[in-house]
Design a protein around this motif. Structure first.
Motif, short mmCIF file in Angstrom:
data_model
loop_
_atom_site.label_atom_id
_atom_site.label_comp_id
_atom_site.label_asym_id
_atom_site.label_seq_id
_atom_site.Cartn_x
_atom_site.Cartn_y
_atom_site.Cartn_z
N PHE A 172 0.82 -1.21 0.00
CA PHE A 172 0.00 0.00 0.00
C PHE A 172 0.85 1.27 0.00
O PHE A 172 0.45 2.29 -0.56
CB PHE A 172 -0.95 0.00 1.21
N TYR A 173 2.06 1.18 0.59
CA TYR A 173 2.94 2.36 0.63
C TYR A 173 3.72 2.55 -0.67
O TYR A 173 4.32 3.60 -0.87
CB TYR A 173 3.90 2.26 1.80
N THR A 174 3.73 1.53 -1.54
CA THR A 174 4.42 1.68 -2.83
C THR A 174 3.51 2.26 -3.91
O THR A 174 4.00 2.73 -4.94
CB THR A 174 4.94 0.32 -3.34
N LEU A 175 2.22 2.25 -3.69
CA LEU A 175 1.28 2.61 -4.75
C LEU A 175 1.41 4.06 -5.22
O LEU A 175 1.48 4.31 -6.43
CB LEU A 175 -0.15 2.35 -4.29
N LEU A 176 1.41 5.00 -4.30
CA LEU A 176 1.36 6.42 -4.69
C LEU A 176 2.51 6.82 -5.60
O LEU A 176 2.26 7.40 -6.68
CB LEU A 176 1.30 7.32 -3.46
N PRO A 177 3.77 6.57 -5.24
CA PRO A 177 4.86 7.02 -6.14
C PRO A 177 4.81 6.36 -7.51
O PRO A 177 5.14 7.00 -8.52
CB PRO A 177 6.14 6.64 -5.38
N ILE A 178 4.38 5.09 -7.58
CA ILE A 178 4.33 4.41 -8.87
C ILE A 178 3.19 4.93 -9.73
O ILE A 178 3.36 5.21 -10.92
CB ILE A 178 4.23 2.88 -8.66
N ILE A 179 2.01 5.07 -9.13
CA ILE A 179 0.87 5.60 -9.87
C ILE A 179 1.15 7.02 -10.35
O ILE A 179 0.92 7.37 -11.51
CB ILE A 179 -0.41 5.59 -9.00
N GLN A 180 1.67 7.84 -9.45
CA GLN A 180 1.89 9.25 -9.77
C GLN A 180 2.97 9.43 -10.83
O GLN A 180 2.84 10.28 -11.72
CB GLN A 180 2.27 10.01 -8.49
N SER A 181 4.04 8.64 -10.77
CA SER A 181 5.10 8.77 -11.76
C SER A 181 4.64 8.29 -13.13
O SER A 181 5.02 8.87 -14.16
CB SER A 181 6.35 7.99 -11.32
N THR A 182 3.81 7.24 -13.15
CA THR A 182 3.27 6.77 -14.43
C THR A 182 2.37 7.83 -15.05
O THR A 182 2.49 8.16 -16.25
CB THR A 182 2.45 5.47 -14.23
N TYR A 183 1.51 8.38 -14.23
CA TYR A 183 0.58 9.43 -14.69
C TYR A 183 1.35 10.67 -15.18
O TYR A 183 1.07 11.20 -16.25
CB TYR A 183 -0.35 9.79 -13.54
N THR A 184 2.33 11.09 -14.39
CA THR A 184 3.12 12.27 -14.75
C THR A 184 3.92 12.04 -16.03
O THR A 184 4.00 12.91 -16.90
CB THR A 184 4.07 12.65 -13.60
N GLY A 185 4.53 10.85 -16.13
CA GLY A 185 5.32 10.53 -17.31
C GLY A 185 4.51 10.54 -18.59
O GLY A 185 4.94 11.08 -19.61
N LEU A 186 3.31 9.98 -18.56
CA LEU A 186 2.45 9.95 -19.74
C LEU A 186 1.94 11.35 -20.10
O LEU A 186 1.85 11.70 -21.27
CB LEU A 186 1.27 9.00 -19.52
N ASN A 187 1.64 12.14 -19.08
CA ASN A 187 1.14 13.50 -19.33
C ASN A 187 2.23 14.45 -19.80
O ASN A 187 1.93 15.51 -20.35
CB ASN A 187 0.49 14.07 -18.06
N ALA A 188 3.50 14.08 -19.56
CA ALA A 188 4.61 14.96 -19.96
C ALA A 188 4.91 14.87 -21.46
O ALA A 188 5.66 15.69 -21.99
CB ALA A 188 5.87 14.60 -19.16
N ILE A 189 4.32 13.88 -22.12
CA ILE A 189 4.57 13.72 -23.56
C ILE A 189 3.80 14.78 -24.34
O ILE A 189 2.60 14.98 -24.11
CB ILE A 189 4.13 12.31 -24.02
N GLU A 190 4.47 15.45 -25.23
CA GLU A 190 3.84 16.50 -26.03
C GLU A 190 2.71 15.91 -26.89
O GLU A 190 2.92 14.92 -27.60
CB GLU A 190 4.87 17.17 -26.94
N PRO A 191 1.52 16.50 -26.85
CA PRO A 191 0.40 16.00 -27.67
C PRO A 191 0.73 15.98 -29.16
O PRO A 191 0.23 15.13 -29.90
CB PRO A 191 -0.72 17.01 -27.38
N SER A 192 1.60 16.90 -29.59
CA SER A 192 1.96 16.94 -31.01
C SER A 192 2.68 15.66 -31.46
O SER A 192 2.56 15.24 -32.61
CB SER A 192 2.85 18.15 -31.29
N ILE A 193 3.43 15.04 -30.53
CA ILE A 193 4.12 13.80 -30.86
C ILE A 193 3.11 12.68 -31.10
O ILE A 193 3.24 11.89 -32.04
CB ILE A 193 5.10 13.41 -29.72
N ILE A 194 2.08 12.62 -30.24
CA ILE A 194 1.04 11.61 -30.40
C ILE A 194 0.27 11.84 -31.70
O ILE A 194 -0.03 10.88 -32.44
CB ILE A 194 0.07 11.64 -29.20
N GLU A 195 -0.02 13.10 -31.99
CA GLU A 195 -0.74 13.41 -33.22
C GLU A 195 0.08 13.04 -34.45
O GLU A 195 -0.46 12.54 -35.45
CB GLU A 195 -1.09 14.90 -33.25
N ALA A 196 1.39 13.27 -34.39
CA ALA A 196 2.26 12.91 -35.51
C ALA A 196 2.28 11.40 -35.73
O ALA A 196 2.27 10.92 -36.87
CB ALA A 196 3.68 13.42 -35.25
N ALA A 197 2.29 10.64 -34.61
CA ALA A 197 2.26 9.18 -34.70
C ALA A 197 0.96 8.70 -35.33
O ALA A 197 0.96 7.78 -36.15
CB ALA A 197 2.45 8.57 -33.32
#
Length: 214
Positions: free
Chosen positions: A90-115
């Motif tokens: 239970f104590y490992t969940l927050l950093p893993i969930i938050q880093s996954t969420y932050t990492g995916l949101n940090a990707i520029e939308p233009s890169i996804i649109e180009a793909a």
């Protein structure tokens, strides 16, 4: 200092056993956290309306005192490593969930649109673009989860789970400073080694142009 080295020599086998127990519980919790935390992070990155609820629940577990959580879990799981690993999870969940969420949101939308413009499917975009580009941030969350798990595992000896906490608390009860120091040093060394190992995996699997500065 000489007495500490002598103590470690005389009790080498037992200290190795406690260290292995400690490492097993901590890493088992992190592994389960990865298997559930990453999918949850991906989910809230896709379904933004779930973000607040999921992060609030994960953060709520961080605010629960360890002994209180362990005491509650003991009602259902009893004493032993099962209770320890569940509490650590239970104590490992927050950093893993938050880093996954932050990492995916940090990707520029233009890169996804180009793909998408190149004809890539959603699965191809996820595995070939989103995951590689978010790995650097994701590994930060895994490192934090691992260090927190190793540190918290020292308390789990109180529920009969063993580990280096047994050495520390036995030393406190016996007023033996050598046992306390050795247990604490080994736990700290374990956290350092695991952190460096995860950093090695990050360097190994993350593209050079996507690494973040430590």
């Amino acid at each position: 200092m000489i007495h500490i080295f002598q103590y470690m020599e005389y009790n080498f086998d037992r200290l190795i056993q406690l260290t292995i127990e400690h490492l097993f519980m901590a890493l088992a919790a992190v592994l389960i956290g990865i298997l559930t935390g990453i999918p949850l992070g991906v989910l809230i990155a896709r379904k933004r309306w779930l973000t607040g609820t999921v992060l609030w629940i994960a953060n709520a577990f961080q605010t629960i005192p360890v002994l209180a959580l362990v005491g509650f879990l003991m009602i259902f799981l009893g004493l032993g490593k099962g209770t320890a690993i569940t509490a650590l999870y239970f104590y490992t969940l927050l950093p893993i969930i938050q880093s996954t969420y932050t990492g995916l949101n940090a990707i520029e939308p233009s890169i996804i649109e180009a793909a998408k413009g190149m004809g890539m499917s959603q699965n191809q975009i996820f595995w070939k673009i989103e995951i590689p580009m978010s790995l650097s941030i994701l590994f930060v969350g895994i490192r934090i989860a691992a260090v927190v798990s190793i540190g918290t595992t020292t308390i789990m000896s109180l529920v009969g789970a063993g580990g280096l906490g047994y050495e520390i608390f036995t030393g406190i009860n016996r007023m033996n400073n050598q046992m306390v120091i050795i247990g604490a040093l080994l736990a700290a060394l374990l956290a350092y080694v695991v952190q460096k190992l995860i950093q090695w995996f990050e360097v190994r699997f993350t593209s050079k142009g996507l690494k973040i500065i430590k």
